[in-house]
Design a protein around this motif. Structure first.
Motif, mmCIF file in Angstrom:
data_model
loop_
_atom_site.group_PDB
_atom_site.id
_atom_site.type_symbol
_atom_site.label_atom_id
_atom_site.label_comp_id
_atom_site.label_asym_id
_atom_site.label_seq_id
_atom_site.Cartn_x
_atom_site.Cartn_y
_atom_site.Cartn_z
ATOM 1 N N ILE A 20 0.775 -1.332 0.135
ATOM 2 C CA ILE A 20 -0.047 0.177 0.166
ATOM 3 C C ILE A 20 0.872 1.269 -0.115
ATOM 4 C CG2 ILE A 20 -1.890 1.181 1.068
ATOM 5 C CD1 ILE A 20 -2.631 -1.307 2.432
ATOM 6 N N ALA A 21 0.873 1.895 -0.992
ATOM 7 C CA ALA A 21 1.826 2.966 -1.326
ATOM 8 C C ALA A 21 1.202 4.251 -0.229
ATOM 9 C CB ALA A 21 2.093 3.362 -2.788
ATOM 10 N N TRP A 22 2.185 4.773 0.320
ATOM 11 C CA TRP A 22 1.732 5.866 1.063
ATOM 12 C C TRP A 22 2.069 7.003 0.607
ATOM 13 C CZ3 TRP A 22 -1.535 4.518 4.896
ATOM 14 C CH2 TRP A 22 -1.132 3.403 5.615
ATOM 15 N N GLY A 23 1.364 7.410 -0.603
ATOM 16 C CA GLY A 23 1.374 8.570 -1.220
ATOM 17 C C GLY A 23 0.559 9.736 -0.692
ATOM 18 N N LYS A 24 0.249 10.642 -1.397
ATOM 19 C CA LYS A 24 -0.610 11.894 -0.873
ATOM 20 C C LYS A 24 -1.928 11.404 -0.787
ATOM 21 C CE LYS A 24 -1.681 16.646 -2.247
ATOM 22 N NZ LYS A 24 -1.253 17.649 -2.999
ATOM 23 N N ARG A 62 0.149 7.764 -9.088
ATOM 24 C CA ARG A 62 0.258 6.300 -8.636
ATOM 25 C C ARG A 62 0.425 6.322 -7.236
ATOM 26 N NH1 ARG A 62 4.450 2.446 -8.997
ATOM 27 N NH2 ARG A 62 3.755 0.215 -9.600
ATOM 28 N N GLY A 63 -0.122 5.417 -6.453
ATOM 29 C CA GLY A 63 0.257 5.171 -5.068
ATOM 30 C C GLY A 63 -0.665 6.146 -4.268
ATOM 31 N N ASP A 64 -1.319 7.278 -4.532
ATOM 32 C CA ASP A 64 -1.944 8.166 -3.567
ATOM 33 C C ASP A 64 -3.277 7.461 -3.000
ATOM 34 O OD1 ASP A 64 -0.378 9.998 -4.156
ATOM 35 O OD2 ASP A 64 -1.449 11.223 -5.813
ATOM 36 N N THR A 113 -12.646 5.269 1.209
ATOM 37 C CA THR A 113 -11.126 5.465 1.308
ATOM 38 C C THR A 113 -10.427 4.494 -0.028
ATOM 39 O OG1 THR A 113 -10.961 5.846 3.608
ATOM 40 C CG2 THR A 113 -8.862 5.006 2.476
ATOM 41 N N ILE A 114 -10.015 5.082 -0.885
ATOM 42 C CA ILE A 114 -9.435 4.273 -2.165
ATOM 43 C C ILE A 114 -8.371 4.483 -2.399
ATOM 44 C CG2 ILE A 114 -9.843 4.555 -4.513
ATOM 45 C CD1 ILE A 114 -12.151 6.596 -2.842
ATOM 46 N N VAL A 115 -7.684 3.294 -2.006
ATOM 47 C CA VAL A 115 -6.327 3.078 -1.713
ATOM 48 C C VAL A 115 -5.624 2.615 -3.181
ATOM 49 C CG1 VAL A 115 -4.463 1.854 -0.534
ATOM 50 C CG2 VAL A 115 -6.600 2.300 0.585
ATOM 51 N N LEU A 116 -4.853 3.484 -3.831
ATOM 52 C CA LEU A 116 -4.120 3.083 -4.985
ATOM 53 C C LEU A 116 -2.877 2.614 -4.713
ATOM 54 C CD1 LEU A 116 -4.988 6.571 -6.934
ATOM 55 C CD2 LEU A 116 -5.753 4.392 -7.653
ATOM 56 N N SER A 117 -2.380 1.768 -5.776
ATOM 57 C CA SER A 117 -1.418 1.000 -5.341
ATOM 58 C C SER A 117 -0.294 1.053 -6.696
ATOM 59 C CB SER A 117 -1.498 -0.465 -4.713
ATOM 60 O OG SER A 117 -2.379 -1.337 -5.481
ATOM 61 N N ILE A 118 -0.435 -0.195 -7.368
ATOM 62 C CA ILE A 118 0.154 -0.055 -8.672
ATOM 63 C C ILE A 118 -0.620 0.282 -9.955
ATOM 64 C CG2 ILE A 118 1.396 -2.259 -7.769
ATOM 65 C CD1 ILE A 118 -0.483 -4.252 -9.568
ATOM 66 N N ALA A 139 -14.286 9.811 -14.484
ATOM 67 C CA ALA A 139 -12.963 9.028 -14.892
ATOM 68 C C ALA A 139 -12.231 9.414 -13.394
ATOM 69 C CB ALA A 139 -12.281 9.785 -15.958
ATOM 70 N N ILE A 140 -11.105 8.468 -13.624
ATOM 71 C CA ILE A 140 -9.995 8.646 -12.398
ATOM 72 C C ILE A 140 -8.602 8.557 -13.339
ATOM 73 C CG2 ILE A 140 -8.482 7.640 -10.272
ATOM 74 C CD1 ILE A 140 -11.127 6.214 -9.821
ATOM 75 N N VAL A 141 -7.983 9.639 -13.261
ATOM 76 C CA VAL A 141 -6.853 9.966 -14.015
ATOM 77 C C VAL A 141 -5.704 9.581 -13.205
ATOM 78 C CG1 VAL A 141 -5.392 11.535 -15.286
ATOM 79 C CG2 VAL A 141 -7.771 11.339 -16.033
ATOM 80 N N ILE A 142 -4.910 8.726 -13.397
ATOM 81 C CA ILE A 142 -3.720 8.299 -12.385
ATOM 82 C C ILE A 142 -2.650 8.638 -13.323
ATOM 83 C CG2 ILE A 142 -2.787 6.565 -10.926
ATOM 84 C CD1 ILE A 142 -5.442 5.177 -11.195
#
Length: 1294
Positions: A20-24, A62-64, A113-118, A139-142
């Motif tokens: 789980i990337a701890w991004g912004k 990515r990772g936010d 809570t939407i957890v982006l990873s890869i 849309a979700i733009v990553i």
């Protein structure tokens, strides 16, 4: 290192959490509401998010992580799903109704809570209740990671292209009729591009979506198919399309004239504007593979319009050039396109397709029938349409499966979904026995072992009508290793599998009368829905659920409460402070001493951006926060992290779960916590109450230490010379020694109280080396909480509090009007050990509402404090503390023990060269647990453990003392005094029940020891004096209501036994609060308060605007300071004096604090319902904002009025008032004049010149997405004066 199965599960858990990337973290507000929209000559109300159709585009990296507060202000039950987001370890906010949650009812809200990873590229979000997604989607733009690049040339602009469906009727009525009568639902009346049917449909030319392009530039189209029931061919006249991404992953680029996209799929497509200046259609129409099944045979269009910079020509009267689209039934083209998609599969974007299989399934996909009474339904031969997977038509339960599974609720689902069809037959034959058409109903799920490799062969059937089926799996992306026509041949077809570069997708198109094979690793535990993304098929039951096991992981993750996420900025810096007639520089957070208080609710999460602007290495610790599954930001240096060096930063994520009451934060490097600390006030969950009468106010009381010398020099001398450290020069209350010390009367802390009112004192002992007795003259104190948990209330005159402990104490102001001291002085149990024998004081001052009298010249009444060595009183107080233990506050003390330890606590010595040190007999003072004096390594133990770095620590910390002796004797052999050095740790099995008996010893000097365990609260089941007797003393254990603490006081020459369940897989450390360091982290800077607060604050008032308890938001507690920084008292803005003074020192202002009280300023500047911009510009806050340095990327917005698309008038007063920093746009959007709501706003911001959106749209975007996303926004819909919609792509300076 560990070979046990538990160890492997433990490592798997940590691998999951590490992924789980701890991004912004982005915060969004989504409001579901009905809004009227006109399409195809007809107006109807539709469901929207924030009034937008399509809904807002979310821009992230990515990772936010995205935290979405969802409010249902409509009349339908709705949930939201984040399509293609794997949500590692977080099924609770995945969204499908009755699968992972019950729907959000009208008038209710839910936090996603939407957890982006890869994931990277394009995904999307949509409603996931019945057919509500027809209009509720976006849309979700990553973007790639910050600092990373695309694996293709960077495009000039990025444009979301959302393909959808439109019904003239209410879409929920369409569904209701289909389910009622059993037939196929009515077809949609149009396909759409970005919500518009296009100019081939009636009454639609005006709204046709236009995309402006410059010749020679390349654009990235972010294409989403939000279509309900139709797959589509998509093309742009005379332009080639280069596919570079699918379903949130990059693919090997390939060029094509035509795309085939199914509902649920997303594609990233490069478009080069390489044609002559003209207008070109982009168009989409159905790919309909089923024979005899009606479909929408119309074409949706948008216009690609070439233009030259700074000149947008009107549309030509000639029709744009039209693309050549395939026939609606061109299955061969559709399959060839799909087979061309391959993973990028290079060094930077590797693939990891499972090469072996643990679980193999063959799942048939069929359209079926169900019997209907008297054959009166509208399906074939009077039956009802249905659909199935392996002949099971899924029935949604009445409560969600996720809750049923983890709460062990029986009767909700069956875990026997079959791994193969019940009957083997020729699935793709032209005819079948009639009974083959009938399916069975059931709520059947498939349970998968965690980390197993899974292969699923989807087999299309020709029952009723074979067609292409888009199958979507929640919580996973998977590799499509093969596909083909006809019946799957288990001998021949696997020979064709692609293990080199199979595409990784989340939605697969299974060919008409064919098969497709996917593989994935079941490494994301949870409950995950799988269904056909043709909405009619989902409604008919073409669904199932996968439950991916690992109860250990999910039990842990389920205890992470996804409450509100707060963001804080902590800056460590040196600031001069004067105490005891002496000024010195001290370390502070945001210049405050003590540091900011954090205000949160139970279950919230804190994200703290920590910047080290000082000259010392420092980390921060969140004392008493269990941090379930999150050891990486617990904070102790060289245990869970290396220290944060000067000039660098670190992001702390503080995950609150069951804690409630008072905790604290502090530095955890050397002795830096002496001045770097603050309180954490954890209110009950929103909607909950205290288990005691609600107090009038909450007052943090922080007890601390003060040295005239630099505290780091004190420590250095101690380590250098081996003796005891110099004792502190004062104790403090809220950073002030009190008026019994020299030069301290002016700064003494005062608490103003009203007679008859009750106050909750949030007491924290941040003392460095001394336990304290605490009392208030003439007043009883009622203890209601300890260490972040409620206790059975009891009343006392005296508290005894050890370093690290916190107490929630009710104070009733029931004495005559006057002044009373609160005082604290040492409890020093060790014989012959020097201690700070001074007394710190603060003043309780009674006052009447709206009147604060000056302090009387007579001294306040003084409390009676115990003798410094009154151990019996200290222990009697400690023994009175019991858990509340009620229905609402249960306890779970382990009654059996898997691991038992006896740990001796000793002060020791170490040899010193030539006996030249300042310890006993020339030795060096040391301390130990089980005769091991801990040595910090040079890299942190957490990293060493999870990265298998040898030589950093030994896992052989003993479970008992190396030698059994009379621990509390008066004398000992000399060799007993010497400890051994080592970096030894103890390894515990996950979920084991642990008992530790701490045994105090009298080596050198017995004393009371406060022992703190990170990552856990534990039950103190017993304590006593003397040597622990393993036969007799356990008979005295309290299993009824033992206190649950995080810091236990082990009695002088006595013992204390704790129990806990080792269910938080992290590396935890026993830290002695008197001898080991501690760290802080908290909130934001003080803001010099403005006179616009009504009533205003006294001269120079400084307030910390942290979140307050809901009912107290209007009257935050204020500490008032004079110009020298000395505290002069407290002030309640709802009651206090009305002295006016405006201070505009911008260094004290944060944008968050501006937002909190902006409304008061606006209220003062509105005349006759309109903003008085002249006054607004001259206001103190506007001047403050104007004084802030403006980023070079920001240019003054200009508001213009339009007629026929041409500007005719400037609103100069707006322009004059808006040359401000970004937070000032909040002022603009909070109360813009209603008459301007629909006026276009031409932005000269980071958007291209000419990007236009209405005033209301600008504010919607600003308030829902914030500054950073406005700068990145490509989802800008502009309008000219005739209502013609067009789009101007944004430069992708992301």
């Amino acid at each position: 290192m560990f070979s046990s199965k538990k160890g492997l599960i433990f490592i798997a858990l940590v691998f999951l959490l590490l992924s789980i990337a701890w991004g912004k973290i982005y915060n969004r507000r989504f409001v579901l509401k009905e809004v009227s929209y006109t399409r195809l000559c007809k107006t109807k109300n539709i469901l929207t998010i924030n009034g937008q159709f399509p809904g807002p585009t979310i821009y992230v990296h990515r990772g936010d992580t995205i935290a979405v507060d969802f409010y249902n202000n409509a009349d339908h039950n709705v949930t939201l799903h984040w399509h293609g987001v794997e949500q590692p370890g977080n099924p609770w906010t995945d969204g499908p109704e009755y699968i992972t949650q019950c729907p959000v009812q009208p008038g209710m809200s839910f936090k996603y809570t939407i957890v982006l990873s890869i994931e990277v590229g394009t995904l999307w979000w949509h409603a996931h209740s019945d057919w509500t997604r027809a209009t509720v989607y976006g849309a979700i733009v990553i973007y790639p990671d910050l600092g990373a690049t695309y694996p293709f040339p960077k495009p000039h602009g990025q444009v979301p292209i959302l393909l959808g469906s439109w019904w003239k009727r209410d879409v929920m009525e369409v569904l209701a009729d289909a389910l009622k009568y059993g037939g196929s639902p009515n077809l949609s009346d149009a396909h759409t591009i970005n919500g518009q049917p296009g100019d081939l449909y009636p009454c639609s030319k005006k709204g046709t979506f236009r995309m402006l392009v410059e010749q020679g530039k390349t654009y990235l189209l972010r294409i989403v198919s939000a279509e309900m029931n139709t797959e589509l061919f998509f093309s742009i006249a005379q332009h080639q399309l280069t596919l570079v991404g699918r379903d949130g992953a990059y693919v090997k680029p390939f060029t094509t004239d035509t795309l085939m996209i199914t509902p649920g799929q997303t594609m990233d497509v490069l478009l080069k504007a390489d044609q002559p200046h003209d207008n070109y259609y982009m168009a989409a129409r159905a790919y309909a593979s089923a024979i005899g099944v009606a479909f929408v045979n119309t074409t949706t269009t948008a216009i690609l319009q070439y233009y030259k910079r700074k000149h947008i020509p009107p549309l030509s009267s000639l029709s744009p050039i039209f693309p050549s689209l395939p026939y609606y039934n061109d299955t061969r083209l559709a399959i060839n396109f799909t087979r061309s998609i391959k993973s990028l599969a290079n060094k930077d974007h590797p693939i990891n397709v499972p090469l072996t299989v643990d679980k193999r399934m063959l799942i048939t996909i069929s359209v079926n029938t169900l019997p209907c009474v008297n054959n009166t339904c509208e399906g074939p031969r009077g039956t009802r349409f249905s659909a199935s997977l392996n002949n099971i038509s899924f029935v949604k339960p009445s409560i969600d499966i996720l809750s049923a599974y983890y709460s062990s609720i029986n009767g909700v689902f069956d875990s026997n979904f079959p791994s193969k069809p019940p009957v083997k037959f020729n699935y793709t034959a032209d005819s079948f026995p009639t009974d083959f058409l009938t399916t069975k109903l059931g709520t059947k799920v498939k349970v998968l072992d965690f980390n197993s490799s899974v292969e699923i062969i989807f087999q299309g059937t020709n029952l009723l009508a074979g067609e292409n089926h888009p199958i979507h799996l929640h919580g996973y992306s998977f590799y499509v290793v093969g596909s083909g026509f006809g019946n799957f041949d288990k001998k021949k077809d696997p020979l064709t599998y692609n293990f080199v570069d199979p595409p990784k997708v989340n939605t697969i198109g299974v060919p008409k009368n064919g098969w497709a094979t996917i593989r994935f690793r079941a490494d994301n535990p949870g409950v995950w829905f799988m269904h056909c993304h043709l909405e009619r098929h989902t409604s008919w039951g073409m669904d199932t659920v996968f439950i991916v096991k690992n109860a250990l992981v999910l039990f842990l993750l389920n205890n992470i409460a996804w409450g509100k996420i707060y963001n804080r900025r902590f800056v460590l810096r040196e600031v001069p402070y004067t105490r005891l007639c002496n000024t010195k520089n001290i370390l502070t957070i945001n210049g405050q001493f003590p540091g900011p208080t954090l205000y949160v609710h139970r279950g919230d999460t804190l994200d703290v951006d920590f910047y080290n602007d000082a000259d010392h290495n420092v980390t921060l610790h969140w004392h008493g926060v269990e941090q379930p599954g999150n050891p990486w930001t617990d904070g102790p240096e060289y245990i869970t992290q290396c220290p944060v060096q000067p000039g660098t930063s670190f992001k702390y994520t503080i995950v609150l779960s069951i804690e409630v009451g008072t905790l604290w934060w502090h530095a955890h490097s050397d002795w830096t916590r002496a001045t770097v600390y603050g309180a954490i006030i954890v209110y009950p969950e929103l909607g909950s109450t205290y288990p005691f009468p609600k107090p009038l106010d909450n007052v943090p009381i922080l007890l601390g230490s003060w040295w005239k010398r630099d505290v780091m020099e004190v420590l250095q001398d101690t380590l250098k010379y081996g003796g005891a450290p110099n004792i502190s020069d004062a104790h403090t209350i809220n950073g002030q020694p009190g008026d019994l010390y020299p030069c301290s009367k002016k700064g003494t802390f005062r608490l103003l109280v009203e007679q008859g009112k009750t106050y909750l004192l949030r007491i924290v002992s941040a003392e460095m080396n001394v336990e304290l007795f605490f009392s208030i003259a003439g007043h009883q104190l009622t203890l209601a909480g300890r260490d972040g948990a409620y206790v059975k209330p009891f009343t006392t005159d005296i508290l005894m509090i050890a370093p690290g402990q916190t107490m929630d104490v009710l104070l009733k102001a029931d004495q005559p009007h006057g002044n009373y001291y609160m005082a604290a002085r040492a409890y020093a149990s060790a014989v012959g050990v020097e201690f700070d024998n001074t007394t710190t004081t603060a003043i309780i001052q009674y006052h009447k509402p709206n009147h604060v009298p000056p302090l009387s010249s007579s001294s306040p009444l003084f409390p009676s404090l115990p003798d410094y060595n009154d151990t019996q009183l200290a222990i009697n107080f400690t023994r009175r503390i019991k858990s509340l233990v009620s229905t609402d506050h249960p306890m779970h003390v382990p009654l059996t023990v898997d691991k038992r330890m006896l740990i001796t606590i000793s002060v020791n010595t170490l040899p010193c060269v030539n006996n030249s040190c300042e310890g006993p007999r020339g030795t060096r003072l040391s301390a130990s647990l089980n005769n091991i004096s801990f040595v910090k390594p040079s890299i942190d133990i957490l990293s060493a453990y999870y990265s298998s770095i040898n030589g950093v620590f030994d896992s052989n910390f003993p479970s008992k003392p190396p030698v059994k002796f009379n621990y509390t004797a008066d004398t000992f052999p000399t060799d007993f005094l010497t400890a051994k050095l080592g970096t030894k740790v103890k390894v515990l099995d996950f979920n084991s029940s642990v008992e530790i008996t701490f045994q105090g010893t009298n080596l050198l000097a017995g004393e009371h020891h406060p022992i703190h365990l990170h990552g856990y609260s534990f039950y103190v089941v017993g304590l006593g004096f003397g040597n622990f007797d393993k036969k007799k003393d356990p008979l005295t254990y309290n299993f009824v209501d033992p206190p649950k603490l995080n810091t236990v006081g082990v009695p002088k020459n006595g013992w204390a036994t704790i129990r806990f369940k080792a269910d938080n897989p992290v590396h935890d450390r026993l830290g002695h609060r008197g001898r080991n360091t501690v760290l802080p982290q908290i909130q934001q800077e003080p803001v010099l308060h403005w006179s616009h607060i009504n009533p205003p604050l006294p001269a120079g008032a400084v307030i910390n605007l942290q979140p307050q308890e809901e009912q107290n938001r209007e009257k935050p507690r204020v500490s008032v300071y004079d110009h020298m920084g000395e505290a002069t008292g407290e002030h309640n803005p709802a009651k206090g004096p009305t002295t006016r003074r405006v201070v505009t020192s911008r260094q004290h202002l944060t944008s968050e604090q501006v937002d909190k009280h902006i409304k008061e300023l606006l209220d003062a500047q509105i005349l006759n319902g309109r903003i008085n911009y002249a006054r607004l510009k001259k206001s103190p806050l506007a001047q403050e904002l104007l004084d802030v340095e403006v980023p070079t990327s920001f240019r003054t917005p200009t508001i213009q009025k339009y007629e026929g698309g041409d500007p005719v008038e400037h609103f100069q007063e707006f322009q004059d008032s808006l040359g401000l920093y970004s937070s000032f746009n909040y002022i603009l959007c909070r109360l813009f004049p209603t008459s301007l709501k629909d006026e276009p706003l031409r932005l000269f911001h980071t958007l291209d010149e000419g990007s236009i959106l209405t005033f209301e749209q600008f504010c919607e975007l600003w308030t829902s997405q914030g500054t950073s996303d406005l700068q990145q926004a490509a989802d800008i819909r502009g309008y000219d004066g005739k209502g013609q919609q067009f789009h101007r792509p944004q430069k992708t300076d992301d």
